[in-house]
Design an enzyme around this catalytic site. Sequence first.
Site, PDB file in Angstrom:
ATOM      1  N   ALA A  11       0.846  -1.205   0.000  1.00 31.65           N
ATOM      2  CA  ALA A  11       0.000   0.000   0.000  1.00 31.65           C
ATOM      3  C   ALA A  11       0.874   1.245   0.000  1.00 31.65           C
ATOM      4  CB  ALA A  11      -0.921  -0.013   1.215  1.00 31.65           C
ATOM      5  N   GLY A  12       1.874   1.264  -0.890  1.00 34.19           N
ATOM      6  CA  GLY A  12       2.810   2.380  -0.919  1.00 34.19           C
ATOM      7  C   GLY A  12       2.431   3.438  -1.951  1.00 34.19           C
ATOM      8  N   ARG A  40       0.573   2.340   8.226  1.00 29.85           N
ATOM      9  CA  ARG A  40       0.278   2.807   6.873  1.00 29.85           C
ATOM     10  C   ARG A  40      -1.184   2.516   6.512  1.00 29.85           C
ATOM     11  NH1 ARG A  40       4.828   2.297   2.076  1.00 29.85           N
ATOM     12  NH2 ARG A  40       4.840   4.539   1.828  1.00 29.85           N
ATOM     13  N   THR A 133       8.789  -2.586  -9.965  1.00 31.67           N
ATOM     14  CA  THR A 133       9.840  -2.555 -10.985  1.00 31.67           C
ATOM     15  C   THR A 133      10.855  -3.643 -10.652  1.00 31.67           C
ATOM     16  OG1 THR A 133       9.519  -0.195 -11.218  1.00 31.67           O
ATOM     17  CG2 THR A 133      11.611  -1.094 -12.039  1.00 31.67           C
ATOM     18  N   GLU A 169       4.613   0.072 -13.699  1.00 28.90           N
ATOM     19  CA  GLU A 169       3.902   1.334 -13.525  1.00 28.90           C
ATOM     20  C   GLU A 169       4.802   2.497 -13.952  1.00 28.90           C
ATOM     21  OE1 GLU A 169       0.666   1.978 -12.871  1.00 28.90           O
ATOM     22  OE2 GLU A 169       1.531   3.877 -13.523  1.00 28.90           O
ATOM     23  N   ALA A 172       4.466   9.187 -12.298  1.00 30.11           N
ATOM     24  CA  ALA A 172       5.473   9.991 -11.586  1.00 30.11           C
ATOM     25  C   ALA A 172       4.797  10.575 -10.352  1.00 30.11           C
ATOM     26  CB  ALA A 172       6.003  11.102 -12.479  1.00 30.11           C
ATOM     27  N   LYS A 224      10.580  -1.171 -18.523  1.00 32.38           N
ATOM     28  CA  LYS A 224      10.447  -0.281 -17.359  1.00 32.38           C
ATOM     29  C   LYS A 224      11.820   0.252 -16.929  1.00 32.38           C
ATOM     30  CE  LYS A 224       9.161   1.878 -13.787  1.00 32.38           C
ATOM     31  NZ  LYS A 224       8.472   3.148 -13.837  1.00 32.38           N
ATOM     32  N   CYS A 280      13.407   5.719  -7.410  1.00 34.15           N
ATOM     33  CA  CYS A 280      13.558   4.750  -8.496  1.00 34.15           C
ATOM     34  C   CYS A 280      14.687   4.995  -9.495  1.00 34.15           C
ATOM     35  CB  CYS A 280      12.243   4.630  -9.238  1.00 34.15           C
ATOM     36  SG  CYS A 280      10.987   3.891  -8.177  1.00 34.15           S
TER      37      CYS A 280
HETATM   38  P1  NAD Z   1       6.720   1.708  -0.996  1.00 30.41           P
HETATM   39  O1  NAD Z   1       7.887   1.364  -0.157  1.00 30.41           O
HETATM   40  O2  NAD Z   1       6.065   3.048  -0.849  1.00 30.41           O
HETATM   41  O3  NAD Z   1       5.556   0.616  -0.752  1.00 30.41           O
HETATM   42  C1  NAD Z   1       5.779  -0.752  -0.721  1.00 30.41           C
HETATM   43  C2  NAD Z   1       4.882  -1.342   0.384  1.00 30.41           C
HETATM   44  O4  NAD Z   1       4.938  -2.773   0.305  1.00 30.41           O
HETATM   45  C3  NAD Z   1       5.328  -0.981   1.810  1.00 30.41           C
HETATM   46  O5  NAD Z   1       4.272  -0.292   2.470  1.00 30.41           O
HETATM   47  C4  NAD Z   1       5.617  -2.342   2.463  1.00 30.41           C
HETATM   48  O6  NAD Z   1       5.233  -2.404   3.827  1.00 30.41           O
HETATM   49  C5  NAD Z   1       4.764  -3.284   1.633  1.00 30.41           C
HETATM   50  N1  NAD Z   1       5.184  -4.686   1.673  1.00 30.41           N
HETATM   51  C6  NAD Z   1       6.419  -5.199   1.442  1.00 30.41           C
HETATM   52  N2  NAD Z   1       6.383  -6.543   1.532  1.00 30.41           N
HETATM   53  C7  NAD Z   1       5.102  -6.897   1.824  1.00 30.41           C
HETATM   54  C8  NAD Z   1       4.427  -8.143   2.020  1.00 30.41           C
HETATM   55  N3  NAD Z   1       5.068  -9.311   1.926  1.00 30.41           N
HETATM   56  N4  NAD Z   1       3.116  -8.113   2.311  1.00 30.41           N
HETATM   57  C9  NAD Z   1       2.450  -6.951   2.417  1.00 30.41           C
HETATM   58  N5  NAD Z   1       3.028  -5.742   2.219  1.00 30.41           N
HETATM   59  C10 NAD Z   1       4.331  -5.715   1.927  1.00 30.41           C
HETATM   60  O7  NAD Z   1       7.165   1.477  -2.492  1.00 30.41           O
HETATM   61  P2  NAD Z   1       6.558   2.181  -3.817  1.00 30.41           P
HETATM   62  O8  NAD Z   1       7.158   3.523  -4.012  1.00 30.41           O
HETATM   63  O9  NAD Z   1       5.084   2.039  -3.821  1.00 30.41           O
HETATM   64  O10 NAD Z   1       7.200   1.242  -4.940  1.00 30.41           O
HETATM   65  C11 NAD Z   1       6.744  -0.075  -5.132  1.00 30.41           C
HETATM   66  C12 NAD Z   1       7.333  -0.606  -6.420  1.00 30.41           C
HETATM   67  O11 NAD Z   1       6.860   0.184  -7.515  1.00 30.41           O
HETATM   68  C13 NAD Z   1       8.855  -0.548  -6.495  1.00 30.41           C
HETATM   69  O12 NAD Z   1       9.307  -1.676  -7.210  1.00 30.41           O
HETATM   70  C14 NAD Z   1       9.117   0.702  -7.302  1.00 30.41           C
HETATM   71  O13 NAD Z   1      10.336   0.623  -8.020  1.00 30.41           O
HETATM   72  C15 NAD Z   1       7.958   0.718  -8.261  1.00 30.41           C
HETATM   73  N6  NAD Z   1       7.562   2.045  -8.758  1.00 30.41           N
HETATM   74  C16 NAD Z   1       7.508   3.107  -7.902  1.00 30.41           C
HETATM   75  C17 NAD Z   1       7.070   4.349  -8.377  1.00 30.41           C
HETATM   76  C18 NAD Z   1       6.974   5.552  -7.474  1.00 30.41           C
HETATM   77  O14 NAD Z   1       6.652   6.618  -7.973  1.00 30.41           O
HETATM   78  N7  NAD Z   1       7.215   5.449  -6.183  1.00 30.41           N
HETATM   79  C19 NAD Z   1       6.674   4.481  -9.719  1.00 30.41           C
HETATM   80  C20 NAD Z   1       6.738   3.368 -10.551  1.00 30.41           C
HETATM   81  C21 NAD Z   1       7.181   2.159 -10.048  1.00 30.41           C
HETATM   82  C1  UGA Z   2       9.956   8.701 -12.357  1.00 25.85           C
HETATM   83  C2  UGA Z   2       9.423   8.529 -13.783  1.00 25.85           C
HETATM   84  O1  UGA Z   2       9.152   9.824 -14.328  1.00 25.85           O
HETATM   85  C3  UGA Z   2       8.152   7.693 -13.787  1.00 25.85           C
HETATM   86  O2  UGA Z   2       7.731   7.457 -15.124  1.00 25.85           O
HETATM   87  C4  UGA Z   2       8.433   6.357 -13.097  1.00 25.85           C
HETATM   88  O3  UGA Z   2       7.249   5.591 -13.021  1.00 25.85           O
HETATM   89  C5  UGA Z   2       8.957   6.608 -11.707  1.00 25.85           C
HETATM   90  O4  UGA Z   2      10.158   7.423 -11.785  1.00 25.85           O
HETATM   91  C6  UGA Z   2       9.365   5.362 -10.992  1.00 25.85           C
HETATM   92  O5  UGA Z   2       9.639   4.355 -11.610  1.00 25.85           O
HETATM   93  O6  UGA Z   2       9.434   5.485  -9.767  1.00 25.85           O
HETATM   94  P1  UGA Z   2       9.365  10.235 -10.276  1.00 25.85           P
HETATM   95  O7  UGA Z   2      10.699   9.794  -9.783  1.00 25.85           O
HETATM   96  O8  UGA Z   2       8.201  10.103  -9.377  1.00 25.85           O
HETATM   97  O9  UGA Z   2       8.991   9.433 -11.620  1.00 25.85           O
HETATM   98  O10 UGA Z   2       9.422  11.770 -10.723  1.00 25.85           O
HETATM   99  P2  UGA Z   2      10.090  12.519 -11.972  1.00 25.85           P
HETATM  100  O11 UGA Z   2       9.184  13.595 -12.387  1.00 25.85           O
HETATM  101  O12 UGA Z   2      10.553  11.592 -12.997  1.00 25.85           O
HETATM  102  O13 UGA Z   2      11.358  13.204 -11.292  1.00 25.85           O
HETATM  103  C7  UGA Z   2      12.475  12.444 -10.862  1.00 25.85           C
HETATM  104  C8  UGA Z   2      13.596  13.381 -10.458  1.00 25.85           C
HETATM  105  O14 UGA Z   2      14.136  14.029 -11.606  1.00 25.85           O
HETATM  106  C9  UGA Z   2      13.153  14.509  -9.523  1.00 25.85           C
HETATM  107  O15 UGA Z   2      14.153  14.715  -8.557  1.00 25.85           O
HETATM  108  C10 UGA Z   2      13.016  15.705 -10.442  1.00 25.85           C
HETATM  109  O16 UGA Z   2      13.190  16.929  -9.802  1.00 25.85           O
HETATM  110  C11 UGA Z   2      14.146  15.432 -11.428  1.00 25.85           C
HETATM  111  N1  UGA Z   2      13.954  16.091 -12.729  1.00 25.85           N
HETATM  112  C12 UGA Z   2      12.909  15.734 -13.524  1.00 25.85           C
HETATM  113  C13 UGA Z   2      14.861  17.053 -13.157  1.00 25.85           C
HETATM  114  O17 UGA Z   2      15.845  17.380 -12.436  1.00 25.85           O
HETATM  115  N2  UGA Z   2      14.693  17.631 -14.389  1.00 25.85           N
HETATM  116  C14 UGA Z   2      13.662  17.297 -15.206  1.00 25.85           C
HETATM  117  O18 UGA Z   2      13.571  17.871 -16.315  1.00 25.85           O
HETATM  118  C15 UGA Z   2      12.753  16.323 -14.760  1.00 25.85           C
END
Ligand code: NAD
Ligand code: UGA
Length: 461
Positions: A11-12, A40, A133, A169, A172, A224, A280
Amino acid sequence: MSIRTICCIGAGYVGGPTMAVIADRCPGIQVTVVDLNQARIDAWNDPDLSKLPVYEPGLDAVVGRCRGRNLHFSTAVEPAIAAADMVFLSVNTPTKTKGVGAGQASDLRWIEASARQVAACAQGHTIVVEKSTLPVRTAETVKAILSAAQDVLPGGGEPKSFAVLSNPEFLAEGTAIPDLESPDRVLIGGEDPQAIESLAGVYGQWVPQERILRTNLWSSELSKLTANAFLAQRISSINSIAALCEATGADVQEVAHAIGADNRIGSKFLKAGPGFGGSCFQKDILNLVYLCGYYGLHKVAAYWQSVVELNDWQQHRIARLVVQSLFGTLTGKRIAVLGFAFKADTNDTRETPAIRICQDLLEEGARLAIYDPKVVESQIAKDLSCSTDPDLWHCVPSPDQAVVGADAVLVLTEWSIFADLDWAHIASRMRHPAWVFDTRLIINQSAARAAGLNVWSVGIG
Ligand code: NAD
Ligand code: UGA
């Protein structure tokens, strides 16, 4: 198979918003988001929608519409898996800190644990979707874990079966809701056409068919990592040019505009800054570097590694520049740090450039007054705890309070309120000579100069 119940493990920042939008757009599907973290889940269930654990513009309204109707948050993992037609794995996959691949490879312990839970608790046929990811070929591991439980019938009953899909996913943070409601594309990788169509059917309730891409599993997993690597590479590229602009009198905004007007290059992701942060980009590039090394592609690994190195360099460079401008010493000097989140419109500080830059300044003896509109003090304390004396920094509730007696203002996040600061008023509260370091090109520079401040801007000088 038409999907009626979804369980999302994790639930992140991804699991919460993604499932909220699925529930919103698919009222016929019951969606349960589960997590081991009770605090959370409690925050996701808080009646006060301003207390959701993830700050995203528009998220509160979506959760408000669906929660209790067809969107549920719970720590009861097992029954939610048992009831689900489809289970999303949306758990964290950070960089390994020890053992084989430490510092580069993804730590897959949470993916493995959640796959094992699905194997143990699922009933009937279940489609398992990798939302996290992951390194390319992780689906092999997930399939191996699931197939060990397949067809095993300890107490009799219906045999279990699984199909595994990859559905990375691309949202951003800060724009998660519009990104989810109107994605450039949805990517589904898999081997089982029926499973692929079931997931496409969920997204098809609001995403146009031509934006739903279908590939094999490995292309989806690798796409990804590649997307994040290409995005991060653009930031390191423009930051490298920013340094050259500062040295030559060119203006990075003008250069970015000039090159971005070429539609082969495009105008997005060309903003110079303090380096990329977020949970990420760095982790996914390091993962790519590890994979390339694993497959013996050492030149390719070194190429992507340099994107991260340039990013580290940019962060240290900014801290050094502050020290040099303030006559080579920061001992006892007060610096107002405006913004701590890794970008605007999020409360997330994972890998934020502010951590490294603040640590460098603290090591030089600076005293920091930190203001961020959404990041809570306890989070900043965690982020700065490892290497610093807590007496050397404190949080303040407004930019106005941060600047009292300060020698410099350092803008680290592009929160829109920083565009409208009253520089005459700020200058009157600072110690002179006083500086402003704008790492986001967000402030009104001419107003700051007119107020008698020395202004440095990234990519301009
Ligand atoms: P996060 O740390 O915010 O959330 C992950 C959650 O999973 C945590 O709350 C944790 O307690 C829970 N968890 C872990 N193991 C568990 C289990 N066995 N059972 C139940 N809950 C469990 O992470 P996030 O930012 O949501 O990222 C998740 C994934 O998505 C990562 O692989 C990340 O690379 C990818 N991703 C993140 C973003 C982003 O913007 N944050 C964007 C695209 C992809
Ligand atoms: C990024 C990607 O944009 C998403 O597509 C992807 O899903 C995600 O990572 C992920 O896999 O977690 P995010 O990190 O949330 O998203 O935000 P961004 O807007 O990409 O910014 C990332 C970092 O780059 C920030 O620190 C931002 O300030 C910086 N940035 C971005 C710059 O310095 N310059 C730019 O022109 C754009």
